[in-house]
Write a protein that holds these residues in place. Structure first.
Motif, PDB file in Angstrom:
ATOM      1  N   LEU A 244      -1.242   3.356  -2.581  1.00 50.18           N
ATOM      2  CA  LEU A 244       0.287   3.511  -2.940  1.00 50.18           C
ATOM      3  C   LEU A 244       0.714   5.084  -2.149  1.00 50.18           C
ATOM      4  CD1 LEU A 244       2.847   3.187  -4.314  1.00 50.18           C
ATOM      5  CD2 LEU A 244       1.815   4.409  -6.428  1.00 50.18           C
ATOM      6  N   ILE A 245      -0.474   5.834  -2.196  1.00 46.99           N
ATOM      7  CA  ILE A 245       0.024   7.139  -1.783  1.00 46.99           C
ATOM      8  C   ILE A 245       0.156   7.179  -0.053  1.00 46.99           C
ATOM      9  CG2 ILE A 245      -0.617   9.653  -1.094  1.00 46.99           C
ATOM     10  CD1 ILE A 245       0.382   9.144  -3.957  1.00 46.99           C
ATOM     11  N   MET A 246      -0.661   6.296   0.478  1.00 47.84           N
ATOM     12  CA  MET A 246      -0.638   6.157   1.947  1.00 47.84           C
ATOM     13  C   MET A 246       0.503   5.430   2.280  1.00 47.84           C
ATOM     14  SD  MET A 246      -2.784   8.324   2.783  1.00 47.84           S
ATOM     15  CE  MET A 246      -2.261   8.097   4.343  1.00 47.84           C
ATOM     16  N   SER A 247       0.763   4.414   1.484  1.00 48.50           N
ATOM     17  CA  SER A 247       2.157   3.849   1.949  1.00 48.50           C
ATOM     18  C   SER A 247       3.523   4.623   1.885  1.00 48.50           C
ATOM     19  CB  SER A 247       2.354   2.511   0.690  1.00 48.50           C
ATOM     20  OG  SER A 247       1.109   1.648   0.791  1.00 48.50           O
ATOM     21  N   LEU A 248       3.457   5.413   0.872  1.00 50.59           N
ATOM     22  CA  LEU A 248       4.544   6.349   0.781  1.00 50.59           C
ATOM     23  C   LEU A 248       4.421   7.361   2.112  1.00 50.59           C
ATOM     24  CD1 LEU A 248       4.796   7.538  -2.822  1.00 50.59           C
ATOM     25  CD2 LEU A 248       6.201   5.697  -1.642  1.00 50.59           C
ATOM     26  N   ILE A 249       3.364   7.646   2.489  1.00 49.78           N
ATOM     27  CA  ILE A 249       3.048   8.709   3.659  1.00 49.78           C
ATOM     28  C   ILE A 249       3.644   7.872   5.153  1.00 49.78           C
ATOM     29  CG2 ILE A 249       1.594   9.953   5.148  1.00 49.78           C
ATOM     30  CD1 ILE A 249       0.126  10.644   2.546  1.00 49.78           C
ATOM     31  N   SER A 250       2.957   6.691   4.874  1.00 46.01           N
ATOM     32  CA  SER A 250       3.415   5.851   6.143  1.00 46.01           C
ATOM     33  C   SER A 250       4.942   5.665   6.211  1.00 46.01           C
ATOM     34  CB  SER A 250       2.780   4.716   5.831  1.00 46.01           C
ATOM     35  OG  SER A 250       1.302   4.661   5.998  1.00 46.01           O
ATOM     36  N   LEU A 251       5.659   5.332   5.105  1.00 44.86           N
ATOM     37  CA  LEU A 251       7.062   5.221   5.215  1.00 44.86           C
ATOM     38  C   LEU A 251       7.559   6.543   5.887  1.00 44.86           C
ATOM     39  CD1 LEU A 251       9.288   3.322   4.516  1.00 44.86           C
ATOM     40  CD2 LEU A 251       9.476   4.436   2.191  1.00 44.86           C
ATOM     41  N   VAL A 252       7.114   7.487   5.187  1.00 47.98           N
ATOM     42  CA  VAL A 252       7.681   9.058   5.791  1.00 47.98           C
ATOM     43  C   VAL A 252       7.610   9.158   7.252  1.00 47.98           C
ATOM     44  CG1 VAL A 252       7.786  11.384   5.746  1.00 47.98           C
ATOM     45  CG2 VAL A 252       7.749  10.031   3.434  1.00 47.98           C
ATOM     46  N   VAL A 253       6.240   8.829   7.678  1.00 45.28           N
ATOM     47  CA  VAL A 253       5.894   8.885   9.109  1.00 45.28           C
ATOM     48  C   VAL A 253       6.792   7.879   9.913  1.00 45.28           C
ATOM     49  CG1 VAL A 253       4.006   8.481  10.763  1.00 45.28           C
ATOM     50  CG2 VAL A 253       3.419   9.731   8.456  1.00 45.28           C
ATOM     51  N   TYR A 254       6.924   6.645   9.350  1.00 47.42           N
ATOM     52  CA  TYR A 254       7.704   5.760  10.209  1.00 47.42           C
ATOM     53  C   TYR A 254       9.363   6.359  10.531  1.00 47.42           C
ATOM     54  CZ  TYR A 254      10.815   1.937  10.880  1.00 47.42           C
ATOM     55  OH  TYR A 254      11.570   0.858  11.506  1.00 47.42           O
ATOM     56  N   PHE A 255       9.853   6.756   9.438  1.00 46.81           N
ATOM     57  CA  PHE A 255      10.968   7.229   9.960  1.00 46.81           C
ATOM     58  C   PHE A 255      11.187   8.643  10.579  1.00 46.81           C
ATOM     59  CE2 PHE A 255      12.344   4.599   5.960  1.00 46.81           C
ATOM     60  CZ  PHE A 255      13.409   4.129   6.598  1.00 46.81           C
TER      61      PHE A 255
END
Length: 241
Positions: free
Chosen positions: A122-133
């Protein structure tokens, strides 16, 4: 910035229907043979946006002409190759240094402890989303000046002028990000709608958003020049129509 007009101006041409069909066919071809159709489409848009004296009169925007296919390929080659090279390079680096290690760690933790693994995922999914944007924003700041310069100089090496790209991005970052966000949102909406038109509408939406992006890029370039930015030297290949 004329955001809505970057889409609606397409329909000012008396032959907008045939233009949209041909542009959509280019998008369809690119789904089969990567880049080729988009190179042709980019060449047509370079012709319309950078080779006319009165480039704000979209009633007289040049119609898609299959007799000019060779010229479209030549003019669209450099903006597509330069942006594709940057996109592929950034994508490979991200997979190697970020996404692959994250997937490995997530798989290992999931096997050892379900609760910890789920929380970590879950944490890495959120981080990945931030990284994506974050990547989306950075790439937008690079891609727009790069594609503009490549369109005008008609050369791969000359397009990569770091000083120009840096100056352009620093001066126009707000406009670039707004334009990129508009194309992202509008493109997603139109593609979603096009999906229900037997999927054919998706390719028409892609072509329309390609037009919108080029339209907005030209607007940003004009603002850049009005603020004292240095003009890009125009290749002799782009003789004004």
């Amino acid at each position: 910035m004329k955001f809505v007009e970057s889409i609606t101006d397409f329909f000012k041409s008396p032959k907008w229907v045939t233009n949209l069909i041909f542009a959509g066919l280019c998008a369809l071809v690119s789904s089969i043979i990567p880049l080729v159709g988009f190179i042709v489409l980019a060449g047509w848009l370079v012709t319309g946006f950078y080779m006319r004296q009165n480039d704000e009169d979209f009633v007289t925007f040049p119609d898609f002409d299959f007799n000019q296919l060779g010229k479209y390929l030549e003019r669209g080659l450099w903006p597509m190759l330069t942006t594709a090279a940057v996109g592929i390079g950034v994508g490979l680096v991200l997979w190697l240094v970020f996404f692959i290690p994250i997937m490995i760690l997530t798989a290992l933790l999931s096997d050892s402890n379900g609760v910890v693994g789920g929380f970590f995922a879950l944490i890495m999914s959120l981080i990945s989303l931030v990284v994506y944007f974050g990547i989306f924003a950075v790439l937008s700041l690079i891609m727009m000046p790069l594609s503009i310069r490549a369109s005008l100089v008609q050369d791969f090496v000359q397009a990569f002028d770091i000083n120009f790209i840096k100056k352009f991005a620093l001066m126009m970052w707000k406009e670039i990000l707004m334009a990129s966000l508009f194309v992202l949102v509008a493109g997603s909406l139109l593609t979603f709608i096009g999906f229900f038109a037997f999927c054919v509408g998706m390719f028409l939406a892609q072509a329309l958003m390609f037009f919108s992006w080029t339209h907005l890029s030209k607007q940003v370039y004009k603002l850049y020049l009005s603020r004292g930015g240095e003009p890009v030297p125009v290749s002799p290949k782009l003789a004004v129509l």
